[in-house]
Each structure stands twice: as C-alpha cells, then as structure tokens.
Design an enzyme around this catalytic site. Sequence first.
Site, PDB file in Angstrom:
ATOM      1  N   SER A 145       8.621  32.799  26.082  1.00 54.37           N
ATOM      2  CA  SER A 145       9.154  33.273  27.012  1.00 54.37           C
ATOM      3  C   SER A 145       9.598  34.699  26.095  1.00 54.37           C
ATOM      4  O   SER A 145       9.691  34.674  25.097  1.00 54.37           O
ATOM      5  CB  SER A 145      10.415  32.973  27.876  1.00 54.37           C
ATOM      6  OG  SER A 145      11.081  33.830  28.550  1.00 54.37           O
ATOM      7  N   TYR A 156      18.365  27.698  27.602  1.00 54.61           N
ATOM      8  CA  TYR A 156      17.473  28.079  27.147  1.00 54.61           C
ATOM      9  C   TYR A 156      16.326  28.898  26.514  1.00 54.61           C
ATOM     10  O   TYR A 156      14.934  28.996  26.140  1.00 54.61           O
ATOM     11  CB  TYR A 156      16.983  28.736  29.060  1.00 54.61           C
ATOM     12  CG  TYR A 156      15.372  29.170  29.806  1.00 54.61           C
ATOM     13  CD1 TYR A 156      14.653  27.854  30.039  1.00 54.61           C
ATOM     14  CD2 TYR A 156      15.017  30.567  28.918  1.00 54.61           C
ATOM     15  CE1 TYR A 156      13.496  28.690  30.128  1.00 54.61           C
ATOM     16  CE2 TYR A 156      14.112  30.463  30.050  1.00 54.61           C
ATOM     17  CZ  TYR A 156      13.022  29.901  30.170  1.00 54.61           C
ATOM     18  OH  TYR A 156      11.722  30.149  30.756  1.00 54.61           O
TER      19      TYR A 156
END
Length: 300
Positions: free
Chosen positions: A192, A205
């Site tokens: 990401s 995360y």
Amino acid sequence: MTSPHDASTLIDPTTRYPGPPFDTPKQSAPGTVQKLEPPADHGETSYRGHGRLAGRKALITGGDSGIGRAVAIAFAREGASVVINHLPSEQQDADEVVQRLEGEGATVRSIAGDLKDEAFCQSLVDRAAQAMGGLDILVNVAGRQTHQQDIASLTTAQFDETFKANVYSLFWLCKAALARMPAGSTIVNTASIQAYQPSDILLDYASTKAAIVAFTKALAKQVAQKGIRVNAVAPGPVWTALQPSGGQPMEKVREFGAQVPLKRPGQPVECAPLYVLLASNESSFVTGETYGVTGGNPLP
Ligand code: NAD
Ligand code: MG
C-alpha cells in the site's frame, strides 16, 4: 460510456470514475461489495483478457471483493484457472465471483477460511493445488485495516490480528506455495502507499504494509535462483468495502480520493492490469519490485 477496449478512444482518467463526495453506508468488517454506493468496477464488463495467463494456476486471497475480485476476473479472462479464498462470512460475494466466471467458461473455485490460522493457510495451498492440478501463481490480496485515532486505543488484540492477517498469512502461504511451485512461477503481494506515507490513524496497518515491501524484496532474492519471481502492488485509495467497514472514519470515506492528483479513488479494475503483468511471463526480468497504482502520489 466510453469503451476502454477501443484503444483509439482517449479516456480522461480524472472523469473516468466517480470522485468525492461519497455517501456510501457504514458497514461492519469485513464488508461486502453489495453495499458500496456507488458500486465498484471490478472489471465485470470493463476487463477484456488477451490470453496472457493461459494455462496458469492461480490462488488469489481476498478474491471475493475489491481488488482481489478484480484480479480474479482479470486472471480468469486471461486464461488462468483460479481458486479464491475469502472469510466464511463473505460466501455471498465469493459465490457471485464464481458464478460469473463459471458462466464465462473459466475454471474457478472458492475456499473459505481464516488466514490468521497457519494450518488453514497450509491446507488452502494444498487444496488449491489439488483443485487445479498444480499451482504456479500466488496472489496475496487479503488484508484487514481498522483505524484508531490514538495508540492508547490500539489494543494488543487488534495489533496482533492485523499482523496475523496481513503479514503472518503471507509468510505461511508463501512457504507452503514455494514448496510446490515450479520454475517460472510468480508471487504477487499487496502492499500500500501506506508503507511509504503512513497515516497517523493506521499505525498497525501501515506497519504491516511496510513489512510486506521488505518481505517481498527479501523473498525475491532468496528464490531468484529457483526461477521464481516475487513482486508487490502498492495501491493508493481504491473504492472497496475495506474503507467504509472500519478502515477509515466515515468523514474520510466521504472525501476518499480527494488527496491524490487525479482527485478520485481508483477502481479495483484499475489495479488488475499490474497484477496480470507481474504474474505473467511478460515481466520475466522484474522481481523484488513494488509497483504503485496511486492516482498520482509517488510511492517513496
Ligand atoms: P476488500 O475488503 O474488498 O478485500 C480484503 C479482503 O481481505 C476481504 O475480502 C477478505 O476476504 C480478506 N481478508 C481479510 N482478513 C482475512 C482473514 N483473516 N482471512 C481471510 N481473508 C481475509 O478490500 P480491498 O481494498 O480490495 O483490499 C485488498 C487489499 O488491498 C488489502 O491487502 C488492502 O490492504 C490493500 N489495499 C487497499 C487499498 C484501498 O484503498 N482499498 C489501498 C491500499 C492497499
Ligand atoms: Mg470481501
């Protein structure tokens, strides 16, 4: 609508898909594509295959929805046999993918189970290989994301679950898959932009996504001499159920995509071509890389 299949038609990326503000309902994790408003484009009518993965055998985690669903549709249309994994509560989304692709003549199966469990990860790889008569592509798309304003409210249980789902599962699945993958096989992970530009509210995360980038580089070096390549795709904001199901506060979902130069979130189908490229023989000199699909915010 402009057809993306007509190469002579210019498509303006800023207006190709909806931008904020969004008024999609809040969901509980893991979320479903059914409740996304506006609906996401997973390539159902917009992805056309060209035989780029003909005969390949692919296990795709998170294949029920979002980016994983788009990857499953693209891979099947490129000629691959596909097994998707999803959580048991996502059976409806998974069934939709299987029915659609079977209707198109593809070989596709879904296997439900929780990737936080090492024994399940091993059995998933075994069952997928059994179903397809081998395994030469592993695409790790599954991931969980739960925002927390403050480290004080981030529990050990959440930290643990995020690392188990996003990082440990990768370790377990790659280990099991590599034990049976022939030379020429490919692994594609999902990082990401959060690995490079972490949000304050995504402490756990973002850390897992940075781990995935390092894992991809290290594993690529380790298995290069076996003729196996390992790469990752790093999306920016993409319109999926991940965000309104606890990934972001709803006020941020409302403005989702406004922060990138193209001023809108990407659609799952816009990520799929990178996965196809990295899984196929066409990228035979590419390994250990992380490719961005971010709407204009550079990765590092
Ligand atoms: P999504 O919710 O549609 O897909 C995530 C999938 O992960 C779920 O469908 C679920 O099947 C799977 N999953 C989660 N926990 C699991 C578990 N314990 N066991 C088995 N499966 C589990 O959302 P998405 O946005 O398509 O997410 C796909 C990937 O893309 C994730 O790794 C996510 O981190 C990454 N990503 C998404 C965005 C974005 O903006 N949507 C941005 C960057 C990266
Ligand atoms: Mg899902």
